[in-house]
Motif scaffolding. Structure first.
Motif, PDB file in Angstrom:
ATOM      1  N   LEU A  11       1.257   3.974   3.709  1.00  0.00           N
ATOM      2  CA  LEU A  11       0.436   2.990   3.801  1.00  0.00           C
ATOM      3  C   LEU A  11      -0.924   3.444   4.886  1.00  0.00           C
ATOM      4  CD1 LEU A  11       3.474   0.500   5.185  1.00  0.00           C
ATOM      5  CD2 LEU A  11       2.361   0.750   3.016  1.00  0.00           C
ATOM      6  N   THR A  12      -1.895   2.644   4.716  1.00  0.00           N
ATOM      7  CA  THR A  12      -2.967   2.667   5.507  1.00  0.00           C
ATOM      8  C   THR A  12      -3.320   1.129   5.849  1.00  0.00           C
ATOM      9  OG1 THR A  12      -4.709   2.657   3.579  1.00  0.00           O
ATOM     10  CG2 THR A  12      -4.047   4.749   4.453  1.00  0.00           C
ATOM     11  N   ALA A  13      -4.586   0.896   6.529  1.00  0.00           N
ATOM     12  CA  ALA A  13      -5.039  -0.498   6.752  1.00  0.00           C
ATOM     13  C   ALA A  13      -5.176  -1.313   5.611  1.00  0.00           C
ATOM     14  CB  ALA A  13      -6.015  -0.522   7.624  1.00  0.00           C
ATOM     15  N   SER A  14      -5.580  -0.587   4.321  1.00  0.00           N
ATOM     16  CA  SER A  14      -5.770  -1.244   3.257  1.00  0.00           C
ATOM     17  C   SER A  14      -5.188  -0.686   1.916  1.00  0.00           C
ATOM     18  CB  SER A  14      -7.479  -1.184   3.085  1.00  0.00           C
ATOM     19  OG  SER A  14      -7.838   0.176   2.815  1.00  0.00           O
ATOM     20  N   THR A  15      -4.414   0.163   1.966  1.00  0.00           N
ATOM     21  CA  THR A  15      -3.979   0.661   0.688  1.00  0.00           C
ATOM     22  C   THR A  15      -2.096   0.716   0.961  1.00  0.00           C
ATOM     23  OG1 THR A  15      -4.112   2.999   1.347  1.00  0.00           O
ATOM     24  CG2 THR A  15      -5.868   1.730   0.327  1.00  0.00           C
ATOM     25  N   SER A  16      -1.695   0.891   0.018  1.00  0.00           N
ATOM     26  CA  SER A  16       0.016   0.845  -0.048  1.00  0.00           C
ATOM     27  C   SER A  16       0.186   1.733  -1.324  1.00  0.00           C
ATOM     28  CB  SER A  16       0.735  -0.308  -0.056  1.00  0.00           C
ATOM     29  OG  SER A  16       2.217   0.004  -0.346  1.00  0.00           O
ATOM     30  N   ARG A  17       0.898   3.011  -1.058  1.00  0.00           N
ATOM     31  CA  ARG A  17       1.032   4.085  -2.358  1.00  0.00           C
ATOM     32  C   ARG A  17       2.581   4.400  -2.510  1.00  0.00           C
ATOM     33  NH1 ARG A  17      -2.161   9.624  -3.383  1.00  0.00           N
ATOM     34  NH2 ARG A  17      -0.805  10.551  -5.173  1.00  0.00           N
ATOM     35  N   THR A  18       3.202   4.175  -3.416  1.00  0.00           N
ATOM     36  CA  THR A  18       4.625   4.521  -3.638  1.00  0.00           C
ATOM     37  C   THR A  18       4.755   5.766  -4.302  1.00  0.00           C
ATOM     38  OG1 THR A  18       5.351   2.309  -3.568  1.00  0.00           O
ATOM     39  CG2 THR A  18       6.737   3.876  -4.458  1.00  0.00           C
ATOM     40  N   HIS A  19       5.479   6.962  -3.721  1.00  0.00           N
ATOM     41  CA  HIS A  19       5.618   8.005  -4.225  1.00  0.00           C
ATOM     42  C   HIS A  19       6.770   8.103  -5.215  1.00  0.00           C
ATOM     43  CE1 HIS A  19       6.820  12.258  -4.721  1.00  0.00           C
ATOM     44  NE2 HIS A  19       7.963  11.982  -4.244  1.00  0.00           N
ATOM     45  N   LEU A  20       6.746   8.541  -6.487  1.00  0.00           N
ATOM     46  CA  LEU A  20       7.939   8.394  -7.522  1.00  0.00           C
ATOM     47  C   LEU A  20       8.478   9.990  -7.361  1.00  0.00           C
ATOM     48  CD1 LEU A  20       5.828   6.392 -10.563  1.00  0.00           C
ATOM     49  CD2 LEU A  20       7.559   5.646  -8.713  1.00  0.00           C
ATOM     50  N   PRO A  21       9.830   9.928  -6.941  1.00  0.00           N
ATOM     51  CA  PRO A  21      10.755  11.134  -7.212  1.00  0.00           C
ATOM     52  C   PRO A  21      11.083  11.304  -8.606  1.00  0.00           C
ATOM     53  CG  PRO A  21      12.148   9.119  -6.713  1.00  0.00           C
ATOM     54  CD  PRO A  21      10.555   8.442  -6.650  1.00  0.00           C
ATOM     55  N   TYR A  22      11.573  12.710  -8.728  1.00  0.00           N
ATOM     56  CA  TYR A  22      12.101  13.218  -9.931  1.00  0.00           C
ATOM     57  C   TYR A  22      13.462  12.576  -9.936  1.00  0.00           C
ATOM     58  CZ  TYR A  22       8.190  16.558 -10.566  1.00  0.00           C
ATOM     59  OH  TYR A  22       7.178  16.970 -10.640  1.00  0.00           O
ATOM     60  N   ASN A  23      13.886  12.378 -11.543  1.00  0.00           N
ATOM     61  CA  ASN A  23      15.363  11.881 -11.712  1.00  0.00           C
ATOM     62  C   ASN A  23      16.163  13.146 -11.414  1.00  0.00           C
ATOM     63  OD1 ASN A  23      15.036   9.198 -12.618  1.00  0.00           O
ATOM     64  ND2 ASN A  23      14.067  10.003 -14.482  1.00  0.00           N
ATOM     65  N   GLY A  24      17.605  12.893 -10.834  1.00  0.00           N
ATOM     66  CA  GLY A  24      18.372  13.825 -10.873  1.00  0.00           C
ATOM     67  C   GLY A  24      19.355  13.579  -9.520  1.00  0.00           C
ATOM     68  N   ILE A  25      20.183  14.846  -9.088  1.00  0.00           N
ATOM     69  CA  ILE A  25      21.039  14.814  -8.236  1.00  0.00           C
ATOM     70  C   ILE A  25      21.036  16.379  -7.699  1.00  0.00           C
ATOM     71  CG2 ILE A  25      23.456  14.503  -7.477  1.00  0.00           C
ATOM     72  CD1 ILE A  25      23.916  12.587  -9.545  1.00  0.00           C
ATOM     73  N   ILE A  26      20.454  16.501  -6.311  1.00  0.00           N
ATOM     74  CA  ILE A  26      20.606  17.674  -5.696  1.00  0.00           C
ATOM     75  C   ILE A  26      22.104  18.326  -5.695  1.00  0.00           C
ATOM     76  CG2 ILE A  26      19.837  19.132  -3.788  1.00  0.00           C
ATOM     77  CD1 ILE A  26      17.666  16.792  -3.485  1.00  0.00           C
TER      78      ILE A  26
END
Length: 341
Positions: A253-268
């Protein structure tokens, strides 16, 4: 150099006055264990009684989270959360000697005076979050330090004694290294998986985050597995690198933006993709940037517009607000927040 390894909050539901006695007893016991003076213990007793009384009488119930923390300095941390009507005139209620009827009579002013640190965030029709800290050592020993503000909130699934979520944070002159992991399921075995992943990350010397996750994958194969996300901030480059496998929700998040990080599928520990690439996010100098990581015990569709002016508060207040509105209560719940400027 500073580092934090998983510390969890203990949750106390205050849906009934009978639960208040349990909260008071446990915080009193913790205060004594920390070696605080009789005077300080008595002051904390007053604060806890007033907080609990206010939640029950004015909000119809709520929840109190308690943790022994080292961040930002050794302290007993108390977070009170309710979904009541909110406090109409907060500035007036924070004055010493002011109290509404039917309370213990000490009021928020006394709570402020007796706490080493206090913030109250309240929105009409939404509720109130109160954050209080009681320092175990004199504040003079821990002068404010420039740098990132890092806050964490971990709560086990109701009924569980251990948390299946775990985090690790390391901050020094070079930057910040963060890992949040969520062991599959909950309880002891989930806790073991998450702890093994934290141990792997803590001592891993690799720089590429994809390779770090591969090393972690090998190290936790004898556990039930987990999902997890790594975030690394470089002070020199002023960039974030983020990489994750599984459903850890990560938002920048910033004052004017919101960005979602997309993870990889799987199980560590069970199955991860053959190719894992880190993502880079640039931090614009002089602008606040807030990174938030949540385990899947927290719903992902939370809206920051519900929390006006919350970035002016300690980030533990934001963590509590996200938890208040989005905790599933069917799994372990965790929120990790880092604010950089």
């Amino acid at each position: 150099m500073e580092e934090w390894v998983t510390g969890r909050h203990i949750s106390f539901n205050l849906d009934d006055r009978s639960y208040l006695a349990i909260l008071k007893r446990e915080v009193h016991r913790l205060s004594i264990q920390c070696g605080l003076t009789e005077k300080k213990v008595a002051e904390i007793d007053i604060v806890v009684a007033e907080i609990g009384s206010n939640i029950i009488k004015h909000a119809g119930g709520g929840e109190v989270l308690v943790m022994l923390t080292d961040n930002p300095q050794p302290a007993i941390e108390i977070i009170a959360i309710d979904s009541g009507p909110g406090i109409t005139d907060l500035a007036r209620m924070m004055q010493d000697g002011i109290s509404t009827s039917r309370t213990l009579g000490h009021g928020l002013g006394a709570v402020k005076r007796l706490s080493d640190f206090l913030q109250v965030y309240s929105v009409k029709g939404w509720g109130t979050i109160l954050l209080a800290r009681f320092f175990i050592k004199p504040a003079e020993q821990y002068p404010p330090k420039p740098g990132p503000e890092i806050r964490t909130l971990l709560v086990p699934k109701p009924g569980e004694k251990v948390c299946g979520d775990a985090f690790y944070v390391h901050a020094d002159r070079a930057g910040i290294r963060i890992f949040l992991g969520d062991g599959l399921g909950h309880g002891v075995e989930a806790n073991k998986a998450a702890a093994a992943a934290v141990n792997s990350f803590r001592y891993c010397m690799l720089s590429d985050l994809g390779e770090v996750l591969r090393q972690m994958h090998d190290d936790v194969k004898r556990t039930r597995g987990l999902v997890g996300t790594i975030a690394v901030y470089s002070n020199k480059a002023q960039t974030w690198k983020i990489c994750g496998v599984g459903n850890i929700h990560t938002r920048m998040l910033t004052a004017s933006t919101s960005r979602t990080h997309l993870p990889y599928n799987g199980i560590i520990g069970h199955n991860i993709p053959r190719t894992i690439n880190e993502q880079e996010v640039v931090h614009e100098a002089g602008k606040e940037q807030v990174l938030i990581l949540c385990s899947d015990g927290i719903k992902t569709r939370w809206d920051m517009m519900k929390y006006p002016a919350i970035f002016r508060y300690d980030m533990s207040v934001l963590a509590a607000a996200i938890y208040k509105d989005n905790a599933r209560k069917t799994d372990d719940m965790s929120v990790v927040i880092v604010k950089v400027k």
